[in-house]
Design a protein around this motif. Sequence first.
Motif, PDB file in Angstrom:
ATOM      1  N   ALA A 183      -6.714  -6.568  -8.004  1.00  0.00           N
ATOM      2  CA  ALA A 183      -7.169  -5.646  -6.970  1.00  0.00           C
ATOM      3  C   ALA A 183      -6.352  -4.357  -7.017  1.00  0.00           C
ATOM      4  O   ALA A 183      -6.884  -3.260  -6.833  1.00  0.00           O
ATOM      5  CB  ALA A 183      -7.065  -6.295  -5.598  1.00  0.00           C
ATOM      6  N   VAL A 184      -5.046  -4.482  -7.271  1.00  0.00           N
ATOM      7  CA  VAL A 184      -4.186  -3.300  -7.433  1.00  0.00           C
ATOM      8  C   VAL A 184      -4.615  -2.505  -8.658  1.00  0.00           C
ATOM      9  O   VAL A 184      -4.728  -1.278  -8.625  1.00  0.00           O
ATOM     10  CB  VAL A 184      -2.711  -3.730  -7.548  1.00  0.00           C
ATOM     11  N   ASP A 207      -7.686  -0.500  -8.144  1.00  0.00           N
ATOM     12  CA  ASP A 207      -7.566   0.553  -7.143  1.00  0.00           C
ATOM     13  C   ASP A 207      -6.801   1.774  -7.635  1.00  0.00           C
ATOM     14  O   ASP A 207      -7.106   2.900  -7.244  1.00  0.00           O
ATOM     15  CB  ASP A 207      -6.885  -0.021  -5.896  1.00  0.00           C
ATOM     16  N   VAL A 208      -5.773   1.575  -8.483  1.00  0.00           N
ATOM     17  CA  VAL A 208      -4.878   2.692  -8.802  1.00  0.00           C
ATOM     18  C   VAL A 208      -4.912   3.141 -10.260  1.00  0.00           C
ATOM     19  O   VAL A 208      -4.506   4.263 -10.561  1.00  0.00           O
ATOM     20  CB  VAL A 208      -3.415   2.367  -8.416  1.00  0.00           C
ATOM     21  N   PRO A 218      -5.475  -4.453  -0.773  1.00  0.00           N
ATOM     22  CA  PRO A 218      -6.305  -4.003  -1.900  1.00  0.00           C
ATOM     23  C   PRO A 218      -7.479  -4.942  -2.105  1.00  0.00           C
ATOM     24  O   PRO A 218      -7.361  -6.154  -1.910  1.00  0.00           O
ATOM     25  CB  PRO A 218      -5.336  -4.037  -3.087  1.00  0.00           C
ATOM     26  N   LYS A 219      -8.618  -4.385  -2.485  1.00  0.00           N
ATOM     27  CA  LYS A 219      -9.826  -5.196  -2.620  1.00  0.00           C
ATOM     28  C   LYS A 219     -10.446  -4.969  -3.985  1.00  0.00           C
ATOM     29  O   LYS A 219     -10.473  -3.854  -4.501  1.00  0.00           O
ATOM     30  CB  LYS A 219     -10.837  -4.829  -1.525  1.00  0.00           C
ATOM     31  N   ALA A 238       0.833  -1.209   0.000  1.00  0.00           N
ATOM     32  CA  ALA A 238       0.000   0.000   0.000  1.00  0.00           C
ATOM     33  C   ALA A 238       0.863   1.252   0.000  1.00  0.00           C
ATOM     34  O   ALA A 238       0.562   2.226  -0.708  1.00  0.00           O
ATOM     35  CB  ALA A 238      -0.928  -0.012   1.220  1.00  0.00           C
TER      36      ALA A 238
END
Length: 531
Positions: free
Chosen positions: A207-208, A211-212, A519-520, A182
């Motif tokens: 998941a990464v 998220d980004v 991360p989800k 994270a």
Amino acid sequence: MSILAINGLSLRIGQTEILQDVNLSMQHGEIVAITGESGSGKSMTALSVMGLLPRGAVAGGQILLDGVDILQTAEPDLCQMRGNAMGMVFQEPMTALNPVQTIGAQVAETILIHEKTTKAEAHQRAAAMLERVGLKVAPTRYPHELSGGQRQRVVIAMAIALRPKLLIADEPTTALDVTTQARILDLLQDLVREFDMGLLLITHDLAVVADVADHIVVMQKGRVVEAAPTAELLTNMQHPYTRALFAASGHAVQLPERGGVGQLLSVRNVVRDYPARRKALFGPRPMVRALDDVSFQMDHGERVGLVGESGCGKSTVTRAILGLEEVQGGEIRLDGEPVFTHHRPNLAVRRRMQVVFQDPYSSFNPRHRVDRLITEPFHLLDDPPQGNARAAAIAKALGDVGLSPGDAGKYIHEFSGGQRQRIAIARALIIEPELIIFDEAVSALDVSVRAQVLDLIADLCRKRPLAYLFISHDLSVVRTVTDRVMVMQAGKIVEQGETEKVFTTPQHPYTQTLIAAAPKLPELSHAVETV
């Protein structure tokens, strides 16, 4: 104008087509993620942009970096662009760093190569860049003195020392625990905003990606099968392969009912100290406590998870259980028998335990065939099977992990990453151990192969009362393959309990931090579930 534009990129090595008609573009300040299974062409696309293709590779199409075609640029000019106009962060920082140079010297080297400046000024700027990436250690340190997350920050500092227009990060967080992951991802996003550069993120961690990334590119077998803004792709996946990838990422293993009764492993009040560096030449050598009064137990057939950050003591407790390191205090017993007797490992106990490592390829001798590799544990037995009995044991072990008896005559390089891990599990199973330790056994696998290996572990639990200690930094995996979980911090077990209860209502602040940092995947449409 786009900072990077890839138009019709193709790549061939010999007679093998690696990339076919790859198209991609990105703007300043944008994060574009390329995802897909191993062998899909993600890393070769990144290496093409850097001009680092292997000898004999034939590339076609265009790769425009700020209007300059990389494929038409001479090597001397590319050398000037690397580090100056574009930088790259590799997956394994230890292999990307020079072990005999200080971290400050390695960051300064980038500055000295590309700019006419004094050595003192370059080192001063290097120290400032190391501080900018959040590394709070002296530039005089060497790579082996740093943790994995700290080494990754050094590599990032090297890549951005001259503020390039494009940063390529190839699996930059795969081997890191959730909190370090994270922090690295937050750092990369901050740098993109601060330097207004483009970030090309290569990863199989969906998941990464969710998220980004601002934009997601999905690759399969050297082709781009789907590309769209992140929010649009997550809500409206068009290609079956994309839907299958996300379904595998959220795959939930169906563990059977636990078999076996009675206590198997007992770890009581274990203490382990290591000598640290001397603070003075003739001063006493201080001690660092790696395990601090660690106590837990496992029953026959129980599946237990162990999670925590790098350096928390997970590997130390693993070595102690396996009888590879003696502890200074406390006691470890398997079925009532001590792991160590009179300061020597008890081999009669050790033969009842096996381990599956993170990287199966490096845990095998590449010169030996599979039949010899998986029968290595036989040397622990007083009377190992011979002849037909040995062949039958090999065939059964390979069959149990979904491979054929014919694979016994092959070499390890002939298998994929997932197949190698199956062979590693077969080696662990061949002497019917009472306890198996899975040490980050699926962290290096892409999502679809990971789902297959986890299903294999669940299937093995149906066939035998298998007890295992599952060590991982991937909390989503631990949640689905364990009955109970233990959380470790600074050498102590700070929380343990039924897996779902710990994940749903964590009691310790550190457990809460770990779960929050993981991360989800977002809630996906029902179309994913039908794949």
